[in-house]
Design a protein around this motif. Structure first.
Motif, short mmCIF file in Angstrom:
data_model
loop_
_atom_site.label_atom_id
_atom_site.label_comp_id
_atom_site.label_asym_id
_atom_site.label_seq_id
_atom_site.Cartn_x
_atom_site.Cartn_y
_atom_site.Cartn_z
N ILE A 1 0.27 -2.83 -116.00
CA ILE A 1 0.71 -1.46 -116.24
C ILE A 1 0.98 -0.84 -114.88
O ILE A 1 0.09 -0.75 -114.04
N LEU A 2 2.23 -0.42 -114.66
CA LEU A 2 2.64 0.10 -113.37
C LEU A 2 2.75 1.62 -113.42
O LEU A 2 3.33 2.18 -114.35
N LYS A 3 2.21 2.25 -112.40
CA LYS A 3 2.34 3.71 -112.26
C LYS A 3 2.93 3.98 -110.88
O LYS A 3 2.22 4.04 -109.88
N GLY A 4 4.26 4.06 -110.81
CA GLY A 4 4.93 4.31 -109.55
C GLY A 4 5.01 5.79 -109.26
O GLY A 4 4.76 6.64 -110.12
N GLY A 5 5.37 6.12 -108.02
CA GLY A 5 5.52 7.51 -107.64
C GLY A 5 6.87 8.06 -108.08
O GLY A 5 7.82 7.32 -108.32
N SER A 6 6.97 9.38 -108.16
CA SER A 6 8.22 10.02 -108.58
C SER A 6 9.34 9.74 -107.58
O SER A 6 10.51 9.73 -107.96
N ASP A 7 8.99 9.51 -106.30
CA ASP A 7 10.01 9.25 -105.28
C ASP A 7 10.84 8.02 -105.60
O ASP A 7 12.00 7.92 -105.18
N ALA A 8 10.24 7.05 -106.31
CA ALA A 8 10.93 5.77 -106.57
C ALA A 8 11.20 5.55 -108.06
O ALA A 8 11.43 4.42 -108.48
N ASP A 9 11.21 6.60 -108.85
CA ASP A 9 11.25 6.43 -110.30
C ASP A 9 12.55 5.79 -110.78
O ASP A 9 12.52 4.92 -111.66
N MET B 1 4.35 11.35 -124.88
CA MET B 1 4.03 9.93 -125.05
C MET B 1 2.51 9.76 -125.18
O MET B 1 1.75 10.30 -124.37
N ASN B 2 2.07 9.05 -126.22
CA ASN B 2 0.65 8.74 -126.37
C ASN B 2 0.35 7.50 -125.55
O ASN B 2 0.65 6.38 -125.96
N LEU B 3 -0.24 7.68 -124.38
CA LEU B 3 -0.44 6.54 -123.49
C LEU B 3 -1.50 5.58 -123.99
O LEU B 3 -1.46 4.39 -123.65
N ASN B 4 -2.44 6.04 -124.80
CA ASN B 4 -3.42 5.10 -125.36
C ASN B 4 -2.73 4.05 -126.22
O ASN B 4 -3.13 2.88 -126.25
N LYS B 5 -1.66 4.46 -126.92
CA LYS B 5 -0.90 3.48 -127.70
C LYS B 5 -0.20 2.49 -126.78
O LYS B 5 -0.11 1.29 -127.08
N VAL B 6 0.32 2.99 -125.66
CA VAL B 6 0.96 2.11 -124.68
C VAL B 6 -0.07 1.12 -124.13
O VAL B 6 0.19 -0.10 -124.05
N LEU C 1 5.98 0.37 -117.40
CA LEU C 1 6.03 1.39 -116.36
C LEU C 1 5.72 2.74 -116.99
O LEU C 1 6.41 3.17 -117.91
N LEU C 2 4.69 3.40 -116.48
CA LEU C 2 4.29 4.70 -117.01
C LEU C 2 5.18 5.81 -116.45
O LEU C 2 5.86 5.62 -115.43
N PRO C 3 5.16 6.98 -117.08
CA PRO C 3 5.89 8.12 -116.51
C PRO C 3 5.38 8.43 -115.11
O PRO C 3 4.20 8.22 -114.79
N ALA C 4 6.26 8.96 -114.27
CA ALA C 4 5.91 9.22 -112.87
C ALA C 4 5.31 10.61 -112.70
O ALA C 4 5.74 11.40 -111.85
N ALA D 1 -0.02 10.93 -116.30
CA ALA D 1 -0.09 9.49 -116.54
C ALA D 1 -1.10 8.83 -115.61
O ALA D 1 -1.83 7.92 -116.01
N THR D 2 -1.16 9.31 -114.38
CA THR D 2 -2.16 8.79 -113.44
C THR D 2 -3.56 9.03 -113.96
O THR D 2 -4.41 8.13 -113.97
#
Length: 415
Positions: free
Chosen positions: A139-147, A1-6, A173-176, A180-181
């Protein structure tokens, strides 16, 4: 995923938000609240997938867990945000220049707000509602624990937005993953403000690595000082509530400071705690007083690491001090500038504590468990700021705005 586009897509969507009226925003928020309940089975099923991957003994488990009752609370908070006055377009200052121009200072959205958070799926709803009401895309960046939970929540929100013909990219929501962070921390030109919510390690990492403005929130090392003029009945209730109401949140009590003149009252102050199996790490003076009156299996001798620790568990430390000055010095050294409490019947000492303790929230005869945006009448909160720049304490709608200057004239020129 190109995050700059996001990021660019979210930034473009944020401009569309400017044309929404407050009435339209409120209708969307009410629909999201309804959808959270209507889709509760789906959300809870996805949340269960996350819970199955975490040890129930992990302090983060309680934060991760969603229930029907908690979804009811989330929906109520979202509806409450819809009832609040819009923070946008407020004239903060209005003056007339000697040449006749009108100069106004007007509240406006930041634009795009990034949120990095750990195992707290409720944050997805809270952030969206507050950002929408304040005219911001997020833009949300959640942890993998709650993906699983976060993706379910955002899919429900997107469905509502599409129903209202609103660009769903106002919340993404960005990838966990860590990549992405890293990209979000360096999304200069796309993200206007970054807010981390979570442990002190997360907050420190974001502060040290971000190239965009950051507001520090979350980490709470909270103290309650039982002064020599404190009331034992009040103190016991305050300590018990601050420690046991909900141990996994940032306003939970971590350390009791007790005036040496009142050490004999320590067993009474701690009497309710064994019901919740609270482990106490006591300094030598407190340990000797508690031994024999507090369950042996719950009483430990404190080490240096037990002071300045955010336990997020049924654990707390106890430190004996010989003066209010020593109590304040201990808080200054070990606190996180979040929430601090004094239990005292002496008004002058309460004023002294309030004046000299450097924290976002200071309590007199009230537990730190009240540090919460909803409790302060702000609606749902986006976090508790522990810094002094821009916002401090519970952050809600007003704290998610900045301002611009608007100058209106009739052709005046500067000499």
């Amino acid at each position: 995923m190109n995050l700059n586009k996001v990021f660019a897509t979210v930034q473009e969507a944020s401009r569309e938000l400017l044309s929404l009226s407050d009435q339209e925003i409120n209708r969307i928020l009410l629909a999201v609240a309804d959808a959270a309940l209507a889709k509760s089975d789906f959300i809870l099923a996805e949340n269960k997938k996350d819970l199955e991957r975490m040890d129930p003994k992990d302090p983060k488990y309680d934060r991760l867990k969603l229930t029907a009752e908690r979804l009811q609370g989330i929906a109520a908070d979202t509806r409450n945000v819809a009832t609040l006055p819009s923070p946008l377009g407020r004239i903060l200052k209005d003056s007339t220049h000697p040449k006749g121009m009108r100069i106004k200072k007007v509240s406006v959205p930041f634009g795009v707000i990034g949120i990095i958070y750990e195992a707290r799926p409720n944050v997805s709803f809270d952030v969206f509602s507050l950002c929408l009401k304040s005219g911001n895309a997020c833009i949300l960046k959640g942890g993998s624990d709650a993906d699983y939970s976060n993706r379910a929540i955002i899919s429900v929100i997107h469905e509502v937005l599409e129903r209202f013909n609103v660009n769903p990219h106002i919340v993404e929501l960005l990838p966990a993953d860590r990549e992405a962070t890293a990209e979000l921390l360096n999304a200069r030109g796309y993200v206007d403000l970054l807010i981390p919510r979570g442990s002190s390690n997360l907050i420190n990492f974001v502060r040290q690595n971000a190239t965009i403005p950051v507001i520090e929130t979350g980490a709470g090392i909270c103290h309650t000082f039982f002064d020599r003029y404190g009331d034992v009945k009040k103190g016991a209730a305050i300590i018990n509530n601050a420690k046991t109401r909900r141990v996994s949140v940032c306003n939970a009590l971590d350390c009791v400071l007790i005036d040496g003149d009142r050490l004999s009252d320590l067993p009474a102050l701690c009497r309710p705690l064994p019901q919740s199996h609270v482990v106490i790490y006591a300094d030598p003076y407190a340990y000797n007083v508690l031994k024999g009156s507090y369950p042996d299996e719950l009483l430990k001798e404190a080490t240096e690491e037990d002071f300045g620790t955010e336990f997020l568990d049924y654990k707390m430390s106890v430190k004996t001090v010989q003066s209010i000055r020593e109590a304040i010095a201990h808080i200054q050294k070990y606190g996180s500038k979040h929430s601090e409490c004094i239990v005292t019947e002496d008004e002058s000492r309460a004023e002294w504590f309030c004046r000299d303790v450097d924290a976002a929230c200071i309590y007199v005869n009230v537990p730190t468990s009240f540090t919460d945006g909803a409790q302060f009448g702000l609606g749902a909160e986006i976090g508790i700021s522990t810094q002094k720049l821009h916002a401090r304490g519970p952050m809600a709608l007003e704290e998610l705005t900045t301002y611009k200057w608007i100058i209106e004239g009739e052709g005046q020129v500067r000499e």
